[in-house]
Design a protein around this motif. Structure first.
Motif, PDB file in Angstrom:
ATOM      1  N   VAL A 157       1.036  -1.327   0.009  1.00  0.00           N
ATOM      2  CA  VAL A 157      -0.452   0.195  -0.240  1.00  0.00           C
ATOM      3  C   VAL A 157       0.317   0.960  -0.367  1.00  0.00           C
ATOM      4  O   VAL A 157      -0.040   2.405  -0.461  1.00  0.00           O
ATOM      5  CB  VAL A 157      -0.990  -0.230   1.104  1.00  0.00           C
ATOM      6  N   ILE A 158       2.169   1.395   0.642  1.00  0.00           N
ATOM      7  CA  ILE A 158       3.135   2.358   0.339  1.00  0.00           C
ATOM      8  C   ILE A 158       4.694   2.279   0.140  1.00  0.00           C
ATOM      9  O   ILE A 158       4.647   0.290   0.884  1.00  0.00           O
ATOM     10  CB  ILE A 158       3.291   3.193   1.880  1.00  0.00           C
ATOM     11  N   GLY A 159       5.265   1.898  -0.240  1.00  0.00           N
ATOM     12  CA  GLY A 159       6.280   1.671  -0.845  1.00  0.00           C
ATOM     13  C   GLY A 159       7.633   1.228  -0.073  1.00  0.00           C
ATOM     14  O   GLY A 159       7.594   2.062   1.030  1.00  0.00           O
ATOM     15  N   GLY A 160       8.391   0.744  -0.072  1.00  0.00           N
ATOM     16  CA  GLY A 160       9.507   0.196   0.763  1.00  0.00           C
ATOM     17  C   GLY A 160      10.703   0.735   0.564  1.00  0.00           C
ATOM     18  O   GLY A 160      11.123   1.379  -0.010  1.00  0.00           O
ATOM     19  N   GLY A 161      11.920   0.250   1.038  1.00  0.00           N
ATOM     20  CA  GLY A 161      13.357   0.583  -0.134  1.00  0.00           C
ATOM     21  C   GLY A 161      13.571   0.307  -0.972  1.00  0.00           C
ATOM     22  O   GLY A 161      14.171   0.240  -1.606  1.00  0.00           O
ATOM     23  N   ASP A 162      12.406  -1.076  -1.925  1.00  0.00           N
ATOM     24  CA  ASP A 162      12.923  -1.555  -2.742  1.00  0.00           C
ATOM     25  C   ASP A 162      12.479  -0.564  -4.029  1.00  0.00           C
ATOM     26  O   ASP A 162      12.274  -0.975  -5.047  1.00  0.00           O
ATOM     27  CB  ASP A 162      12.948  -2.636  -2.910  1.00  0.00           C
ATOM     28  N   GLY A 163      10.930  -0.260  -3.613  1.00  0.00           N
ATOM     29  CA  GLY A 163      10.314   0.777  -4.044  1.00  0.00           C
ATOM     30  C   GLY A 163       9.054   1.197  -4.273  1.00  0.00           C
ATOM     31  O   GLY A 163       9.326   1.796  -2.145  1.00  0.00           O
ATOM     32  N   GLY A 164       7.920   2.357  -4.649  1.00  0.00           N
ATOM     33  CA  GLY A 164       7.274   3.146  -4.137  1.00  0.00           C
ATOM     34  C   GLY A 164       6.901   4.448  -4.330  1.00  0.00           C
ATOM     35  O   GLY A 164       5.881   4.799  -4.109  1.00  0.00           O
ATOM     36  N   VAL A 165       7.621   4.783  -4.970  1.00  0.00           N
ATOM     37  CA  VAL A 165       7.864   6.515  -4.695  1.00  0.00           C
ATOM     38  C   VAL A 165       7.417   6.471  -5.948  1.00  0.00           C
ATOM     39  O   VAL A 165       7.389   6.105  -7.379  1.00  0.00           O
ATOM     40  CB  VAL A 165      10.033   6.772  -5.158  1.00  0.00           C
ATOM     41  N   TYR A 166       6.354   7.618  -6.082  1.00  0.00           N
ATOM     42  CA  TYR A 166       6.050   8.640  -7.542  1.00  0.00           C
ATOM     43  C   TYR A 166       6.496   9.651  -7.365  1.00  0.00           C
ATOM     44  O   TYR A 166       6.330  10.777  -6.399  1.00  0.00           O
ATOM     45  CB  TYR A 166       4.322   9.187  -6.973  1.00  0.00           C
ATOM     46  N   THR A 167       6.528  10.363  -8.275  1.00  0.00           N
ATOM     47  CA  THR A 167       7.553  11.896  -9.090  1.00  0.00           C
ATOM     48  C   THR A 167       7.022  12.304 -10.007  1.00  0.00           C
ATOM     49  O   THR A 167       6.183  11.235 -10.620  1.00  0.00           O
ATOM     50  CB  THR A 167       9.665  10.670  -8.948  1.00  0.00           C
ATOM     51  N   THR A 168       7.737  13.266 -10.407  1.00  0.00           N
ATOM     52  CA  THR A 168       7.126  13.532 -11.580  1.00  0.00           C
ATOM     53  C   THR A 168       8.499  13.916 -12.527  1.00  0.00           C
ATOM     54  O   THR A 168       9.815  13.572 -12.229  1.00  0.00           O
ATOM     55  CB  THR A 168       6.744  15.038 -11.593  1.00  0.00           C
ATOM     56  N   ALA A 169       8.768  14.098 -14.258  1.00  0.00           N
ATOM     57  CA  ALA A 169       9.677  14.194 -14.290  1.00  0.00           C
ATOM     58  C   ALA A 169      10.717  15.488 -14.183  1.00  0.00           C
ATOM     59  O   ALA A 169      11.599  14.879 -14.664  1.00  0.00           O
ATOM     60  CB  ALA A 169       9.365  14.305 -16.835  1.00  0.00           C
ATOM     61  N   GLU A 170       9.418  16.135 -14.067  1.00  0.00           N
ATOM     62  CA  GLU A 170      10.432  17.976 -13.458  1.00  0.00           C
ATOM     63  C   GLU A 170      11.170  17.318 -12.783  1.00  0.00           C
ATOM     64  O   GLU A 170      12.382  18.198 -12.164  1.00  0.00           O
ATOM     65  CB  GLU A 170       9.331  19.021 -13.648  1.00  0.00           C
ATOM     66  N   ASP A 171      10.839  16.968 -10.774  1.00  0.00           N
ATOM     67  CA  ASP A 171      11.130  16.463 -10.748  1.00  0.00           C
ATOM     68  C   ASP A 171      12.824  15.955 -10.490  1.00  0.00           C
ATOM     69  O   ASP A 171      13.498  16.381  -9.503  1.00  0.00           O
ATOM     70  CB  ASP A 171      10.692  15.843  -9.408  1.00  0.00           C
ATOM     71  N   MET A 172      12.710  15.088 -11.716  1.00  0.00           N
ATOM     72  CA  MET A 172      13.949  14.422 -11.775  1.00  0.00           C
ATOM     73  C   MET A 172      14.435  14.782 -12.037  1.00  0.00           C
ATOM     74  O   MET A 172      16.297  14.720 -11.438  1.00  0.00           O
ATOM     75  CB  MET A 172      13.078  12.769 -13.041  1.00  0.00           C
ATOM     76  N   HIS A 173      14.268  15.615 -13.498  1.00  0.00           N
ATOM     77  CA  HIS A 173      15.233  16.518 -13.441  1.00  0.00           C
ATOM     78  C   HIS A 173      16.350  17.671 -11.719  1.00  0.00           C
ATOM     79  O   HIS A 173      17.195  17.901 -12.011  1.00  0.00           O
ATOM     80  CB  HIS A 173      15.027  17.817 -14.678  1.00  0.00           C
ATOM     81  N   ARG A 174      15.615  18.547 -10.913  1.00  0.00           N
ATOM     82  CA  ARG A 174      15.780  18.762 -10.023  1.00  0.00           C
ATOM     83  C   ARG A 174      16.746  17.772  -9.611  1.00  0.00           C
ATOM     84  O   ARG A 174      17.636  18.040  -8.692  1.00  0.00           O
ATOM     85  CB  ARG A 174      14.910  18.872  -9.149  1.00  0.00           C
ATOM     86  N   PHE A 175      16.226  16.191  -9.389  1.00  0.00           N
ATOM     87  CA  PHE A 175      16.681  15.310  -8.836  1.00  0.00           C
ATOM     88  C   PHE A 175      18.901  15.083  -9.309  1.00  0.00           C
ATOM     89  O   PHE A 175      19.943  15.144  -8.590  1.00  0.00           O
ATOM     90  CB  PHE A 175      16.553  14.000  -8.613  1.00  0.00           C
ATOM     91  N   TRP A 176      18.761  15.157 -10.400  1.00  0.00           N
ATOM     92  CA  TRP A 176      20.450  15.007 -10.681  1.00  0.00           C
ATOM     93  C   TRP A 176      21.107  15.880 -10.811  1.00  0.00           C
ATOM     94  O   TRP A 176      21.693  15.809 -10.040  1.00  0.00           O
ATOM     95  CB  TRP A 176      20.101  14.853 -11.784  1.00  0.00           C
ATOM     96  N   SER A 177      20.473  17.450 -10.592  1.00  0.00           N
ATOM     97  CA  SER A 177      20.970  18.409 -10.348  1.00  0.00           C
ATOM     98  C   SER A 177      21.594  18.959  -9.182  1.00  0.00           C
ATOM     99  O   SER A 177      23.331  19.500  -9.163  1.00  0.00           O
ATOM    100  CB  SER A 177      19.895  19.578 -10.491  1.00  0.00           C
ATOM    101  N   ALA A 178      20.779  18.397  -7.852  1.00  0.00           N
ATOM    102  CA  ALA A 178      21.200  18.508  -6.805  1.00  0.00           C
ATOM    103  C   ALA A 178      22.139  16.908  -6.261  1.00  0.00           C
ATOM    104  O   ALA A 178      23.230  17.644  -5.532  1.00  0.00           O
ATOM    105  CB  ALA A 178      20.116  18.632  -6.191  1.00  0.00           C
TER     106      ALA A 178
END
Length: 355
Positions: free
Chosen positions: A246-267
């Motif tokens: 019902v909610i992801g754990g250490g191996d999966g389960g995150v919800y994100t956006t393509a825009e946030d992934m751009h932020r992720f790599w930059s950070a």
């Protein structure tokens, strides 16, 4: 918390069709094949801080015929492992853990079949040999976990399914992609920090990266801007609410956006999530492409397709995801889809035509 209104509903199945203009001609065939599944998703290409392409296709909610839009949040399955790895690396940078910390020193009497010499580094690099709880080769339409999915929330809830799993090989002697290892890392991080795992990732990874629209969302309480994942069972497309925790754990389960992934790599590459030295450790190859058998090497929580290229990817019931960042050109290609196969061909073509 994001307060933007949910994407609008459309009354027509024609909303599955993306606008012609955003897609390079070479990508159209891959998009059409994805729609034949049918699939839905979002693709985005960023180059040196500029959005070179952003487009969506399909329906985020088939029952209500909600058209997918680039702002939708989509589950990324094992792409979440990178966030787990960073939460652990942040604890290492703080001195609460070390790469050489053994799992046994944190587990105590739990999970006695985890070998005494398995370390955090082994777990982060998929070289631990611990017994796998999830069969990645099984039919995704099967129900792979025992009991109700609502029973899996905290890493502690997985002790029952992790217990009794014989090691596959001695720690450090080989590579085997292992979901169990990242559930163990979540458990270790939670116990070492005294902070619930999901809160740990939020405060140590998502917030420093500025990923305000990324989170572990409950599948039984999805907000209006979250796309629904689908899996074909006995010829019928169903949501994945009964297939995944019902909610992801250490191996999966995150919800994100393509825009946030751009932020992720930059950070990440700027050292805003963990120190640069920790980033270098994560990007150091622990297993070659030949050893992984996946066409990419592996570091600590990151796939390494080529020198200077880093990747997160994942596939599960109702989800396929890839985000590849080329450091020299600051180019990110991210494709997120609500079916297990929707992202791959589109990502491959985009990476080849936008390089």
């Amino acid at each position: 918390m994001d307060t933007s209104p949910p994407p609008s509903r459309t009354a027509s199945r024609a909303a599955q069709r993306p606008a012609a203009s955003p897609w390079p001609p070479a990508v159209r065939e891959a998009v059409d094949e994805a729609l034949a599944e049918p699939s839905a998703g979002v693709a985005r290409v960023d180059v040196d801080g500029r959005v070179a392409l952003e487009a969506a296709w399909g329906l985020a909610d088939r029952r209500l015929e909600v058209a997918m839009q680039p702002c939708h949040r989509i589950a990324v399955a094992s792409g979440s492992k990178g966030f787990t790895a960073l939460a652990v690396m942040s604890l290492i940078a703080q001195g609460r853990l070390a790469l050489g910390t053994t799992a046994r020193s944190v587990l105590g009497a739990d999970l006695p079949l985890v070998a005494a010499d398995v370390t955090v580094e082994h777990l982060l690099s998929h070289r631990s040999g611990v017994g796998e709880y999830l069969d990645d080769d099984a039919d995704l339409a099967e129900y792979l976990l025992p009991g109700a999915m609502s029973g899996y929330v905290s890493p502690e809830d997985y002790l029952g399914v992790l217990d009794g799993r014989e090691p596959a090989f001695p720690a450090g002697s080989g590579f085997a992609y292992c979901n169990s290892g990242f559930i163990l890392l979540a458990l270790i991080a939670q116990r070492a920090s005294g902070t619930p795992f999901h809160d740990l990732v939020r405060t140590r990874v998502l917030e420093p990266a500025g990923m305000a629209r990324t989170d572990y969302l409950r599948s039984d309480a999805l907000p209006g801007d979250a796309a629904i994942g689908y899996i074909e069972v006995d010829g019928v497309w169903r949501t994945t609410v009964h297939h995944l925790p019902v909610i992801g754990g250490g191996d999966g389960g995150v919800y994100t956006t393509a825009e946030d992934m751009h932020r992720f790599w930059s950070a990440l590459l700027a050292g805003r999530i963990v120190p640069i030295q920790a980033v270098r450790e994560m990007c150091r190859v622990r297993s070659s492409a030949e050893e992984t058998g996946e066409g990419a090497g592996y570091g600590l929580g990151l796939w390494l397709p080529a020198p200077g290229v880093v990747r997160l990817e994942g596939m599960d019931a109702g989800s396929s995801f890839v985000s590849t960042h080329t450091i020299s050109s600051a180019r990110t290609v991210s494709v997120l889809s609500t079916t297990a196969h929707g992202a791959w061909d589109i990502a491959e073509v985009l990476e080849s035509v936008t390089g």
